[in-house]
Structure formats: C-alpha cells, structure tokens
Scaffold this motif. Structure first.
Motif, PDB file in Angstrom:
ATOM      1  N   SER A  94      -1.723  53.570 -32.822  1.00  0.00           N
ATOM      2  CA  SER A  94      -1.586  53.274 -34.243  1.00  0.00           C
ATOM      3  C   SER A  94      -1.124  54.539 -34.979  1.00  0.00           C
ATOM      4  O   SER A  94      -0.546  55.438 -34.361  1.00  0.00           O
ATOM      5  CB  SER A  94      -2.911  52.733 -34.795  1.00  0.00           C
ATOM      6  OG  SER A  94      -2.746  52.213 -36.095  1.00  0.00           O
ATOM      7  N   ASP A  99      -4.699  53.138 -42.762  1.00  0.00           N
ATOM      8  CA  ASP A  99      -5.534  52.329 -43.656  1.00  0.00           C
ATOM      9  C   ASP A  99      -5.587  52.894 -45.076  1.00  0.00           C
ATOM     10  O   ASP A  99      -6.357  52.406 -45.910  1.00  0.00           O
ATOM     11  CB  ASP A  99      -6.951  52.214 -43.093  1.00  0.00           C
ATOM     12  CG  ASP A  99      -7.570  53.566 -42.778  1.00  0.00           C
ATOM     13  OD1 ASP A  99      -6.848  54.590 -42.773  1.00  0.00           O
ATOM     14  OD2 ASP A  99      -8.788  53.610 -42.524  1.00  0.00           O
ATOM     15  N   GLN A 100      -4.747  53.895 -45.361  1.00  0.00           N
ATOM     16  CA  GLN A 100      -4.757  54.517 -46.682  1.00  0.00           C
ATOM     17  C   GLN A 100      -3.401  54.417 -47.386  1.00  0.00           C
ATOM     18  O   GLN A 100      -3.114  55.194 -48.304  1.00  0.00           O
ATOM     19  CB  GLN A 100      -5.162  55.991 -46.554  1.00  0.00           C
ATOM     20  CG  GLN A 100      -6.554  56.168 -45.956  1.00  0.00           C
ATOM     21  CD  GLN A 100      -6.925  57.632 -45.797  1.00  0.00           C
ATOM     22  OE1 GLN A 100      -7.067  58.362 -46.779  1.00  0.00           O
ATOM     23  NE2 GLN A 100      -7.065  58.071 -44.554  1.00  0.00           N
ATOM     24  N   PRO A 102      -1.713  51.460 -49.121  1.00  0.00           N
ATOM     25  CA  PRO A 102      -1.807  50.049 -49.499  1.00  0.00           C
ATOM     26  C   PRO A 102      -0.483  49.391 -49.854  1.00  0.00           C
ATOM     27  O   PRO A 102      -0.412  48.157 -49.919  1.00  0.00           O
ATOM     28  CB  PRO A 102      -2.742  50.077 -50.725  1.00  0.00           C
ATOM     29  CG  PRO A 102      -2.580  51.461 -51.286  1.00  0.00           C
ATOM     30  CD  PRO A 102      -2.370  52.347 -50.106  1.00  0.00           C
ATOM     31  N   TYR A 107       2.162  48.945 -42.597  1.00  0.00           N
ATOM     32  CA  TYR A 107       0.879  49.612 -42.374  1.00  0.00           C
ATOM     33  C   TYR A 107      -0.268  48.603 -42.447  1.00  0.00           C
ATOM     34  O   TYR A 107      -1.228  48.691 -41.681  1.00  0.00           O
ATOM     35  CB  TYR A 107       0.692  50.754 -43.381  1.00  0.00           C
ATOM     36  CG  TYR A 107       1.401  52.027 -42.966  1.00  0.00           C
ATOM     37  CD1 TYR A 107       2.724  52.002 -42.532  1.00  0.00           C
ATOM     38  CD2 TYR A 107       0.751  53.246 -42.990  1.00  0.00           C
ATOM     39  CE1 TYR A 107       3.377  53.156 -42.147  1.00  0.00           C
ATOM     40  CE2 TYR A 107       1.397  54.414 -42.596  1.00  0.00           C
ATOM     41  CZ  TYR A 107       2.714  54.367 -42.187  1.00  0.00           C
ATOM     42  OH  TYR A 107       3.351  55.513 -41.790  1.00  0.00           O
ATOM     43  N   HIS A 108      -0.161  47.636 -43.355  1.00  0.00           N
ATOM     44  CA  HIS A 108      -1.157  46.550 -43.379  1.00  0.00           C
ATOM     45  C   HIS A 108      -1.169  45.817 -42.037  1.00  0.00           C
ATOM     46  O   HIS A 108      -2.238  45.432 -41.538  1.00  0.00           O
ATOM     47  CB  HIS A 108      -0.823  45.559 -44.497  1.00  0.00           C
ATOM     48  CG  HIS A 108      -1.244  46.003 -45.862  1.00  0.00           C
ATOM     49  ND1 HIS A 108      -2.562  46.088 -46.244  1.00  0.00           N
ATOM     50  CD2 HIS A 108      -0.518  46.386 -46.937  1.00  0.00           C
ATOM     51  CE1 HIS A 108      -2.627  46.515 -47.498  1.00  0.00           C
ATOM     52  NE2 HIS A 108      -1.400  46.712 -47.940  1.00  0.00           N
ATOM     53  N   VAL A 111      -3.023  47.848 -39.494  1.00  0.00           N
ATOM     54  CA  VAL A 111      -4.465  47.738 -39.736  1.00  0.00           C
ATOM     55  C   VAL A 111      -4.978  46.406 -39.195  1.00  0.00           C
ATOM     56  O   VAL A 111      -6.062  46.332 -38.589  1.00  0.00           O
ATOM     57  CB  VAL A 111      -4.783  47.879 -41.240  1.00  0.00           C
ATOM     58  CG1 VAL A 111      -6.242  47.540 -41.520  1.00  0.00           C
ATOM     59  CG2 VAL A 111      -4.479  49.300 -41.710  1.00  0.00           C
ATOM     60  N   GLU A 114      -5.448  46.775 -35.530  1.00  0.00           N
ATOM     61  CA  GLU A 114      -6.687  47.504 -35.241  1.00  0.00           C
ATOM     62  C   GLU A 114      -7.909  46.612 -35.422  1.00  0.00           C
ATOM     63  O   GLU A 114      -8.837  46.631 -34.596  1.00  0.00           O
ATOM     64  CB  GLU A 114      -6.801  48.725 -36.154  1.00  0.00           C
ATOM     65  CG  GLU A 114      -5.803  49.834 -35.887  1.00  0.00           C
ATOM     66  CD  GLU A 114      -6.117  51.077 -36.719  1.00  0.00           C
ATOM     67  OE1 GLU A 114      -7.125  51.052 -37.466  1.00  0.00           O
ATOM     68  OE2 GLU A 114      -5.360  52.059 -36.631  1.00  0.00           O
ATOM     69  N   ASN A 115      -7.934  45.845 -36.505  1.00  0.00           N
ATOM     70  CA  ASN A 115      -9.100  45.011 -36.787  1.00  0.00           C
ATOM     71  C   ASN A 115      -9.265  43.894 -35.759  1.00  0.00           C
ATOM     72  O   ASN A 115     -10.399  43.531 -35.397  1.00  0.00           O
ATOM     73  CB  ASN A 115      -8.996  44.427 -38.193  1.00  0.00           C
ATOM     74  CG  ASN A 115      -9.203  45.479 -39.273  1.00  0.00           C
ATOM     75  OD1 ASN A 115      -9.771  46.550 -39.018  1.00  0.00           O
ATOM     76  ND2 ASN A 115      -8.743  45.198 -40.480  1.00  0.00           N
ATOM     77  N   ARG A 128      -4.549  57.082 -32.978  1.00  0.00           N
ATOM     78  CA  ARG A 128      -3.696  57.176 -34.170  1.00  0.00           C
ATOM     79  C   ARG A 128      -2.906  58.480 -34.107  1.00  0.00           C
ATOM     80  O   ARG A 128      -3.485  59.557 -34.012  1.00  0.00           O
ATOM     81  CB  ARG A 128      -4.531  57.152 -35.445  1.00  0.00           C
ATOM     82  CG  ARG A 128      -5.134  55.803 -35.802  1.00  0.00           C
ATOM     83  CD  ARG A 128      -5.888  55.905 -37.103  1.00  0.00           C
ATOM     84  NE  ARG A 128      -6.406  54.624 -37.568  1.00  0.00           N
ATOM     85  CZ  ARG A 128      -7.140  54.469 -38.666  1.00  0.00           C
ATOM     86  NH1 ARG A 128      -7.446  55.545 -39.403  1.00  0.00           N
ATOM     87  NH2 ARG A 128      -7.582  53.267 -39.029  1.00  0.00           N
TER      88      ARG A 128
END
Length: 245
Positions: A94, A99-100, A102, A107-108, A111, A114-115, A128
């Motif tokens: 990643s 995650d920073q 938005p 990038y979303h 994330v 990852e989730n 990462r």
C-alpha cells in the motif's frame, strides 16, 4: 516456504520473486499472463493452492472512480480462495499516508483494500511505501505543457523500487504483522524540487513552475506522504538512483 506472488511479473513483483527465490523459497509468479485473473477469479484457486504465503501486488489499471471496484472484487476473490486453501499469511503493498488523503479516490480505494484485508480470515501484513523513484517521470508528464512542468510543493520521500521489493520480501518471509510496516527513501524533497533535480539530471531544458493545483498530488495536504515515526528507511538516495537509471 511456498509463496504465491500475485502480480509477480510486474515492476515490484518480479523483484520480489527473485529475492524470495534467492533466499531459498518456492516463489511462484502469477498474473494475467500466467492465466490468473483476480477480477473474474479464473486461476486464483490454483494459484494459492498449497501456498504458505500470498503476496498481492496487483493494482488497479486506473486511478479513477473504477479503482474501488477493482480492489473490492480482487480482494474478495483472493481472500476467499486463500482462506479455503489455508494460507497462513497474506501480504499487500500500500502507500504511506494513504488514509490521510481524503480527496483522492484512488487512495480511498487502497484504504478499502487494506480494510478488506483486516476484516478477512487470513493473518496479514500491510507494507506501506512512499512514492517510487521510478514513477517520477510519469508524474512530470501529467502536468507538462510545452517548455514548462507545473508541480505543487508537496513533500515527497521517494524510494527505489528495489528497496520496496526488498521490504515486501522481508515481510513475506516473516510472521504476519497483523498491522502495517512503513518503508521510505532516505530523503525528503518538495515535488517541484524533485522535478528540477530530475530534469537537470536528464539534460532536459524545461522549467518547473510551482502550481498548487497541478496534478494528482495537489490534493495532498501537509507532509502525510513522508515517513511516519518508526518507518524503515531504505538506503538508496535519489541522485544515486538517477545516475544508475
């Protein structure tokens, strides 16, 4: 160990396969070219069968609104078959600070990837990395216009692909982190500074103009793409990489 490297013929994957094989593991590369399609699921079960570790280095073909669907479907397929096969460790690559940011849909999407991994049944590790040195030319091309290249002053801490592959390989050989390891290059530049260094090294006479609205990285606020505390810092400096490249 038997390690299935999904996306194992690409820039990072091919080096990960070589690293793991040199360390004595049975590292098997899988990709569309070998008959594995992570979207349709074709070949996925066979690719992960008997694997102790799965390393997923596949990436969305686009950075746009289609990217979340790619990661949702590919992870659903890979995690389901890995759980059925009894895989003991699942590794994904990643992005530092992912995650920073938005305002970037890609990038979303990362994330989301990852989730999905965190919520799955297979022990996992997330590596990462900061931005690859190999991608700087592409970043410059996005906002090139005649004799100028427009770039924001976003802080970047570039890392060589070989160092990324080494970091992924090390994690794949170890026990699952069930968390994140950050890796980064040794130097921080603003993106406009990095652009000037790159153009000068290549004898490219174009000039860099600072533009806080130019390109994908204009959406990045502050220094979130640089190494956080506790990150592993690789040794390759950008000037040395440029000289070899």
């Amino acid at each position: 160990m038997k390690i299935a490297v999904i996306g194992g013929t690409g820039l990072i994957g091919s080096q990960v396969v070589a690293n793991l094989a040199a360390a004595g593991h049975e590292a098997v590369p899988h990709s569309l070219s070998t008959g594995v399609d992570v979207i349709t699921g074709e070949g996925v079960a066979a690719a992960v069968a008997g694997a102790d570790v799965v390393v997923n280095l596949t990436n969305s073909p686009t950075f746009d609104d289609a990217s979340p669907a790619f990661f949702q479907t590919s992870m659903d397929n890979l995690l389901a078959e890995s759980a059925k096969a009894g895989v003991g460790h699942f590794v994904v690559l990643s992005i530092v600070g992912v995650d920073q940011v938005p305002d970037l849909v890609y990038y979303h999407a990362k994330v989301l990837q990852e989730n999905l991994l965190r919520a799955g049944a297979v022990p996992f590790s997330i590596v990462r990395a900061t931005q690859f040195m190999e991608f700087v030319d592409a970043v410059l091309s996005w906002t090139a216009d005649g004799e100028t290249v427009r770039l924001p002053r976003t802080p970047i801490q570039p890392i060589a692909a070989a160092d990324v592959a080494a970091g992924v390989s090390e994690v794949a050989e170890g026990a699952p982190l069930n968390g994140v390891r950050d890796i980064a290059g040794p130097e921080v530049f603003t993106l406009d500074e990095l652009g000037r260094i790159t153009l000068r090294a290549k004898g490219d006479g174009r000039s860099v103009v600072v533009d806080g609205t130019a390109g994908m990285f204009a959406a990045v606020k502050g220094d979130v793409l640089t190494a956080p505390a506790g990150a592993v810092i690789a040794s390759t400096r950008y000037a040395d990489w440029l000289a070899r490249a």
